[in-house]
Motif scaffolding. Structure first.
Motif, PDB file in Angstrom:
ATOM      1  N   ARG A   1      10.273  -7.614  -5.702  1.00  0.00           N
ATOM      2  CA  ARG A   1       9.702  -7.785  -4.379  1.00  0.00           C
ATOM      3  C   ARG A   1       9.226  -6.432  -3.872  1.00  0.00           C
ATOM      4  NH1 ARG A   1      12.784 -10.033   1.078  1.00  0.00           N
ATOM      5  NH2 ARG A   1      10.977  -9.851   2.473  1.00  0.00           N
ATOM      6  N   GLY A   2       8.021  -6.421  -3.305  1.00  0.00           N
ATOM      7  CA  GLY A   2       7.437  -5.161  -2.840  1.00  0.00           C
ATOM      8  C   GLY A   2       8.103  -4.655  -1.574  1.00  0.00           C
ATOM      9  N   MET A   3       9.087  -3.794  -1.729  1.00  0.00           N
ATOM     10  CA  MET A   3       9.800  -3.222  -0.585  1.00  0.00           C
ATOM     11  C   MET A   3       9.972  -1.727  -0.821  1.00  0.00           C
ATOM     12  SD  MET A   3      12.729  -6.154  -0.079  1.00  0.00           S
ATOM     13  CE  MET A   3      13.236  -5.661   1.577  1.00  0.00           C
ATOM     14  N   PRO A   4       9.784  -0.899   0.213  1.00  0.00           N
ATOM     15  CA  PRO A   4       9.918   0.550   0.041  1.00  0.00           C
ATOM     16  C   PRO A   4      11.351   0.953  -0.291  1.00  0.00           C
ATOM     17  CG  PRO A   4       8.812  -0.008   2.112  1.00  0.00           C
ATOM     18  CD  PRO A   4       9.398  -1.273   1.582  1.00  0.00           C
ATOM     19  N   VAL A   5      11.484   2.096  -0.930  1.00  0.00           N
ATOM     20  CA  VAL A   5      12.794   2.684  -1.180  1.00  0.00           C
ATOM     21  C   VAL A   5      12.786   4.102  -0.620  1.00  0.00           C
ATOM     22  CG1 VAL A   5      13.209   1.292  -3.240  1.00  0.00           C
ATOM     23  CG2 VAL A   5      12.112   3.519  -3.466  1.00  0.00           C
ATOM     24  N   PRO A   6      13.943   4.629  -0.283  1.00  0.00           N
ATOM     25  CA  PRO A   6      13.997   5.973   0.303  1.00  0.00           C
ATOM     26  C   PRO A   6      13.481   7.043  -0.661  1.00  0.00           C
ATOM     27  CG  PRO A   6      16.067   4.785   0.648  1.00  0.00           C
ATOM     28  CD  PRO A   6      15.269   3.986  -0.326  1.00  0.00           C
TER      29      PRO A   6
ATOM     30  N   GLY B   1       0.822  -1.196   0.000  1.00  0.00           N
ATOM     31  CA  GLY B   1       0.000   0.000   0.000  1.00  0.00           C
ATOM     32  C   GLY B   1       0.862   1.255   0.000  1.00  0.00           C
ATOM     33  N   GLU B   2       2.122   1.122   0.440  1.00  0.00           N
ATOM     34  CA  GLU B   2       3.085   2.228   0.384  1.00  0.00           C
ATOM     35  C   GLU B   2       3.540   2.393  -1.057  1.00  0.00           C
ATOM     36  OE1 GLU B   2       6.609   4.571   0.440  1.00  0.00           O
ATOM     37  OE2 GLU B   2       6.563   2.471  -0.193  1.00  0.00           O
TER      38      GLU B   2
ATOM     39  N   MET C   1       6.061   4.308   6.026  1.00  0.00           N
ATOM     40  CA  MET C   1       5.030   4.588   7.023  1.00  0.00           C
ATOM     41  C   MET C   1       4.497   3.338   7.706  1.00  0.00           C
ATOM     42  SD  MET C   1       4.886   7.725   7.425  1.00  0.00           S
ATOM     43  CE  MET C   1       3.396   7.895   8.410  1.00  0.00           C
ATOM     44  N   LEU C   2       4.786   2.143   7.190  1.00  0.00           N
ATOM     45  CA  LEU C   2       4.377   0.953   7.926  1.00  0.00           C
ATOM     46  C   LEU C   2       5.103   0.936   9.271  1.00  0.00           C
ATOM     47  CD1 LEU C   2       3.996  -2.675   6.571  1.00  0.00           C
ATOM     48  CD2 LEU C   2       4.882  -2.220   8.835  1.00  0.00           C
TER      49      LEU C   2
END
Length: 594
Positions: A295-300, A282-283, A499-500
Motif C-alpha cells: 500500500r502506498g504510504m510514506p515512511v519516516p 507522488g511522495e 509533504m502531503l
C-alpha cells in the motif's frame, strides 16, 4: 525521401480528444485525393503547448501556425498551402492587431524558452530517428564513452539543476549520494505520478518526447552504477504509456537500452509500472512502497531513498521534468543551463497555466520570470475582462497569492517566502468571481480524500480544517475559527509524516492571511461576494420585473415558488435549496441573486 512540405498536427491528449486524430487522418486522405502525397509528409507530434487554441496544425517550411482547426479544414489546407503554395488566412492565430503566421510572432511563445519541451510539437514521438536527428542520445554516448561518473556529476553540479517535483533538491547531490553508497544493486526511478488538479506537464512531456526520459534514466544508471530503471506512471495516462512503451521497444532495437548498450559493456533496462492514481504516491517513499507491491504510504526519513530505497537498495528518484533536462545538460554542458534563470534557481520551469486566463496551456519560462509576465503577457490576461484576484502555484500544496505578488520573480525561495511553493508546476488563475473560502474548501476536500491516513496530524488535521471551512461556507462560522484554522494548519506543517500533510494547509493558511476580510464577510455578514457558497446566497424575485409566466416555478425542484398566473411570484426562503434554477431560467431578469 525529400518532401516539399511538412505538416505537424498536435497529437497531445487534449487535441486528440478534440478530433485531433480525425484531422490527422483527413489531411493524409486529402493529400492522396489531391495527388500531392509524395510532396508532403504529415506527422503527428506531441503537445504544442498552446492548448487554449487547439487543435493546432503547423506547416513547414512556411512556419504557418493554424489554430482551432477542424477536420473539415483539411481539404482547404492541402489545396491552398500544399497545391497552390499560399496560407489559409482564416485559420492563422489572430490578435486584435494582426494575424500571426509564425510561432515567433505569437505573444504566447515570445517569452518562453523551451528546454524541457524542446521536442514537443517538433518531432514524431513514435519515431526514434527524429529524436536522434535533434541531438538525441548524444548525451548518453558521452556518459558511456567520454565522461567518468564523477565528471557527469560535475556537469550536473555546474548546471545548478534542482528537482522539479517540488522539493528543489540539487540533482547532482542526489545522484552523488547514491553513487557513493556501496553495493552492486541500485535503481533509477522516474516519478510520473502527476496528481495535482490541473497539472499535465509530465504527461505532455512523455507524450511528446519519451526518448528524453529513457536517455536521462540510462545516463543516471551509468553514473550511479544501476542496471534497472522503473517509470512509475498513473494508469490514467494511456497515451503517454503507449508512446513510452513504443520508445522503449525502439531504444532496445537500436541497442540504446538493454544488454551491452552501444558496445560499451554497460547493461540497463527500464520497465513501466502503473500507479492507481493516489496523490500520496507522488511522495517518494510512498511511491517506493507502491512499486514494491505494498500500500502506498510514506515512511519516516532517514534513511533516504538515495541510501536505502526500492527493496532497501540505493535508489535515485527524479520526476519527469528533472530528467528531461539531463540530455541537454550532457549535450550542451552544465554552464549552458546555468546561464538561464536566477542565482539559486537555474534553468527553466514548465507550468500548466489554467483557470480564468485567456491563453491556457503549457508554459516553459526561465526561472526568475514574474507572475505578471506569465499571466498577463504569455497568458493574455484575465478572461472576459474580469479583475485578477489571485493565483495558486503548487497545486493542493501551494498558497494563493494576490496582486501584490505579481512582480516577484518566480524561483524556489521567492514562492516559499510568499507562502506558496513551486510544486510540480500547476498554476491556476482566479478572477473576481472566485470565492477563496470555496477554493480552500475544494483543495482541503481533495487532501482529505488523498491522505493515506497513516499519521494523525494529516488524517485528523485535514478533516478538522475541512469541517471548519464547511462551517464558514454555511454561514455558521465564528471569528475564533480563523485562529483555529491557523493553529491546526501550523501544527500539520510541523508534525505530518510527509509533504502531503505538511503542505495541505497552505491554500487555507494563505487565504486566511491574504483574504481575511472575505472570510470575515462570510462569518459576520453571512455573505459570499462571489455567490459560490450556496448556503449564503439568497434568490429573490423582483415584483416589478416578474410578469408571472410561471417558468421559474415549473423549473423549481422543491416547489418553493408560488404565485398566480400573470402576477408577481415569490420564493419561500425556508424551502429554497439554492440550486439557482430560477435564476438561470428567468428570461426577464426578474430573479436576483444576493
Amino acid at each position: 525521401m525529400a518532401y516539399n512540405h511538412y505538416i505537424l498536427t498536435c497529437g497531445g491528449t487534449a487535441c486528440e480528444s478534440n478530433k485531433g486524430i480525425e484531422i490527422y487522418e483527413r489531411l493524409i486522405a486529402e493529400a492522396e485525393k489531391q495527388g500531392v502525397a509524395d510532396q508532403v509528409q504529415i506527422v503527428k507530434t506531441g503537445c504544442f503547448g498552446f492548448c487554449e487554441k487547439g487543435p493546432i496544425v503547423k506547416v513547414l517550411p512556411e512556419d504557418s501556425f493554424y489554430v482551432e482547426v477542424k477536420p473539415e479544414d483539411a481539404p482547404e489546407i492541402i489545396a491552398e498551402q500544399i497545391v497552390k503554395g499560399r496560407e489559409v488566412p482564416r485559420l492563422l492565430y489572430k490578435t486584435e492587431k494582426k494575424s500571426s503566421s509564425a510561432v515567433e510572432d505569437i505573444e504566447f511563445y515570445q517569452k518562453q524558452v523551451r528546454v524541457v519541451l524542446r521536442n514537443c510539437g517538433a518531432i514524431n514521438p513514435e519515431n526514434i530517428d527524429e529524436y536522434i536527428a535533434r541531438e538525441g542520445y548524444i548525451g548518453l554516448e558521452k556518459a558511456l564513452f567520454d565522461l567518468k561518473p564523477e565528471e557527469v556529476i560535475e556537469e550536473l553540479k555546474k548546471s545548478g539543476l534542482r528537482g522539479r517535483g517540488g522539493a528543489g533538491f540539487p540533482t547532482w547531490l542526489k545522484w552523488d549520494l547514491t553513487r557513493k553508497v556501496p553495493g552492486d544493486i541500485k535503481y533509477v526511478v522516474c516519478n510520473a505520478d502527476e496528481g495535482d488538479p490541473g497539472a499535465y506537464m509530465d504527461r505532455s512531456t512523455i507524450e511528446g518526447d519519451p526518448h528524453s526520459i529513457i536517455e536521462a534514466m540510462t545516463i543516471c544508471g551509468k553514473t550511479i552504477g544501476a542496471h534497472q530503471g522503473y517509470v512509475y506512471i498513473r494508469a490514467e495516462y494511456p497515451l503517454a504509456i503507449k508512446r513510452l512503451q513504443i520508445a522503449l521497444n525502439q531504444a532496445k532495437n537500436y541497442g540504446l537500452l538493454g544488454k551491452d548498450i552501444l558496445g560499451s559493456g554497460f547493461d540497463f533496462d527500464i520497465e513501466i509500472r502503473l500507479g492507481a492514481g493516489a496523490f500520496v504516491c507522488g511522495e517518494e517513499t510512498a511511491l517506493i512502497k507502491s512499486l514494491e507491491g505494498q500500500r502506498g504510504m510514506p515512511v519516516p526519513k532517514p534513511p533516504f531513498p538515495a541510501v536505502q530505497g526500492l527493496w532497501a537498495k540505493p535508489t535515485v528518484i527524479n520526476n519527469v521534468e528533472t530528467l528531461a533536462n539531463i540530455p541537454v545538460v550532457m549535450t550542451r554542458g552544465g554552464a549552458w543551463l546555468a546561464a538561464i534563470g536566477t542565482e539559486k534557481s537555474k534553468g527553466t520551469k514548465v507550468f500548466a497555466l489554467t483557470g480564468k486566463v485567456q491563453n491556457s496551456g503549457l508554459v516553459e519560462v526561465p526561472m526568475g520570470t514574474t507572475l505578471r509576465e506569465i499571466i498577463f503577457e504569455i497568458g493574455g490576461g484575465i478572461k472576459n475582462q474580469k479583475k485578477f484576484k489571485g493565483v495558486q502555484t503548487g497545486g493542493p500544496s501551494g498558497g494563493i497569492l494576490t496582486e501584490k505578488a505579481l512582480d516577484t520573480p518566480i524561483d524556489y525561495e521567492s514562492l516559499t517566502a510568499m507562502g506558496s511553493m513551486m510544486g510540480s508546476g500547476g498554476m491556476i488563475v482566479m478572477d473576481e468571481d472566485d470565492c477563496v473560502v470555496d477554493v480552500a474548501r475544494f483543495y482541503m476536500d481533495f487532501c482529505v480524500d488523498e491522505s493515506c491516513g497513516k499519521c494523525s496530524p494529516c488524517r485528523i488535521g485535514t478533516t478538522q480544517i475541512l469541517n471548519i471551512l464547511e462551517k464558514i461556507a454555511r454561514g455558521n462560522g465564528e471569528e475564533e475559527d480563523l485562529d483555529k484554522l491557523e493553529s491546526i494548519g501550523k501544527a500539520m506543517t510541523k508534525a505530518s509524516l510527509c509533504m502531503l500533510g505538511g503542505t495541505a494547509a497552505n491554500p487555507t493558511l494563505s487565504t486566511v492571511k491574504n483574504f481575511r476580510e472575505e472570510y470575515l464577510e462570510h462569518i459576520r455578514d453571512k455573505k459570499c461576494r462571489s455567490g459560490k457558497c450556496k448556503h449564503l446566497v439568497i434568490f429573490e424575485i423582483n415584483p416589478e420585473k416578474c410578469i408571472g409566466c410561471g417558468l421559474c416555478a415549473r423549473r423549481c425542484p422543491v416547489n418553493c415558488i408560488t404565485g398566480e398566473k400573470r402576477q408577481p411570484h415569490t420564493i419561500d426562503q425556508s424551502k429554497c435549496i439554492k440550486c439557482g434554477e430560477c435564476f438561470k431560467n428567468c428570461k426577464f431578469g426578474a430573479v436576483n441573486k444576493k
